[in-house]
Enzyme design. Structure first.
Site, short mmCIF file in Angstrom:
data_model
loop_
_atom_site.label_atom_id
_atom_site.label_comp_id
_atom_site.label_asym_id
_atom_site.label_seq_id
_atom_site.Cartn_x
_atom_site.Cartn_y
_atom_site.Cartn_z
N ASN A 28 0.81 -1.22 0.00
CA ASN A 28 0.00 0.00 0.00
C ASN A 28 0.84 1.27 0.00
O ASN A 28 0.36 2.32 -0.40
CB ASN A 28 -0.93 -0.01 1.23
N TYR A 88 2.57 8.93 -11.62
CA TYR A 88 1.92 8.09 -10.62
C TYR A 88 1.12 6.97 -11.26
O TYR A 88 1.22 5.80 -10.87
CB TYR A 88 1.01 8.97 -9.75
N ALA A 123 1.51 5.62 -14.13
CA ALA A 123 2.40 4.66 -14.76
C ALA A 123 2.95 3.66 -13.74
O ALA A 123 3.07 2.46 -14.02
CB ALA A 123 3.55 5.38 -15.47
N LYS A 151 1.45 2.70 -11.04
CA LYS A 151 0.37 1.81 -10.63
C LYS A 151 -0.02 0.84 -11.74
O LYS A 151 -0.46 -0.29 -11.47
CB LYS A 151 -0.83 2.64 -10.17
N ILE A 165 -10.67 10.16 0.37
CA ILE A 165 -10.30 11.24 1.29
C ILE A 165 -9.30 10.72 2.32
O ILE A 165 -9.64 10.06 3.30
CB ILE A 165 -11.54 11.80 2.02
#
Length: 259
Positions: free
Chosen positions: A101, A166, A168, A170, A200
């Site tokens: 994560n 970002y 790319a 993922k 959020i």
């Protein structure tokens, strides 16, 4: 007799928890989606390890997590640093569940993206995740079971201005998911991704500000997600309820990729 019956009932209740006896490592576990996943895993009886770069944030997270029925500890680690990744794997030891994560996501348009920010995203999101998984997977393969969950994003499969680097990184995670499923699943280790929509969290608000709310308004569900809504899907993929799911990327995006 009543005390013995109560003790037996307590043990039976513990054994019924979905992650009873499982050890889980959640990277980026000190806030947002990772912290909510840790909360759910503890509720379901897991021994949880959360990692993050800041010891201060780690201590704060531990103070806000429940005492049981599972347990939790913190290991400081920076996934952009391969030595830190190695130490994290050593200190965590064998795990049954790995939630990848941790993520860096400095927002910038393509023409404004700094080399430093670009490198940070790929070092953390791609290289760190890859080699942490490579370090922990052998123990899972040896025991013939395990679940690896990669936290991706809806931006990996659609264009979102400001998220070129970002998204790319993922997309690379989604590719890892398919390949690792092909490599690991014959030995009983399932590998899946989730692709959240706008959520959020403290980190997202710092980078996107009001823009995250605007993204949510344009979705079929018309809103952004709360971190726990994403964490519930992580729990599903970690649990026996998803025993026949591997190699999948589950969209948890309020309908974004459906339109």
């Amino acid at each position: 007799m009543t005390d013995k019956n109560d003790e037996l009932a307590s043990h039976q209740d513990e054994a019924r928890r979905e992650l009873h006896g499982q050890v889980a490592l959640i990277t980026g576990g000190t806030s947002g989606i990772g912290l909510e996943a840790a909360r759910l895993f503890i509720r379901e009886g897991a021994t949880v390890i959360i990692s993050g770069r800041s010891a201060e944030r780690g201590a704060k997270a531990l103070a806000h997590l429940p005492d049981g029925p599972g347990s939790v500890r913190f290991i400081a680690a920076d996934l952009a640093d391969l030595d830190s990744v190695r130490v994290l794997a050593e200190q965590a030891g064998p795990v049954d569940i790995l939630v990848n994560n941790a993520s860096a996501f400095p927002v910038a348009s393509t023409v404004e993206q700094s080399i430093t920010g670009f490198q940070q995203m790929f070092d953390t999101n791609v290289r760190g995740t890859y080699f942490l998984t490579a370090s922990l997977a052998p123990a899972m393969l040896g025991q013939g079971r395990g679940s690896i969950i990669n936290v991706s994003t809806m931006a990996a499969s659609m264009g979102v201005p400001g998220a070129s680097g970002y998204s790319a990184t993922k997309a690379a995670l989604n590719s890892f998911t398919r390949t690792w499923a092909a490599e690991f699943s014959p030995s009983g280790v399932r590998v899946n991704s989730i692709a959240p929509g706008p959520t959020i969290t403290e980190g997202v608000l710092v980078e996107w500000g009001d823009g995250v709310a605007e993204l949510g308004k344009n979705l079929p569900l018309g809103r952004t997600a709360q971190p726990v809504e994403i964490a519930e899907v992580i729990l599903f993929l970690a649990s026996p309820r998803s025993s026949y799911v591997t190699g999948a990327t589950l969209a948890v995006d309020g309908g974004a990729t459906a339109i």
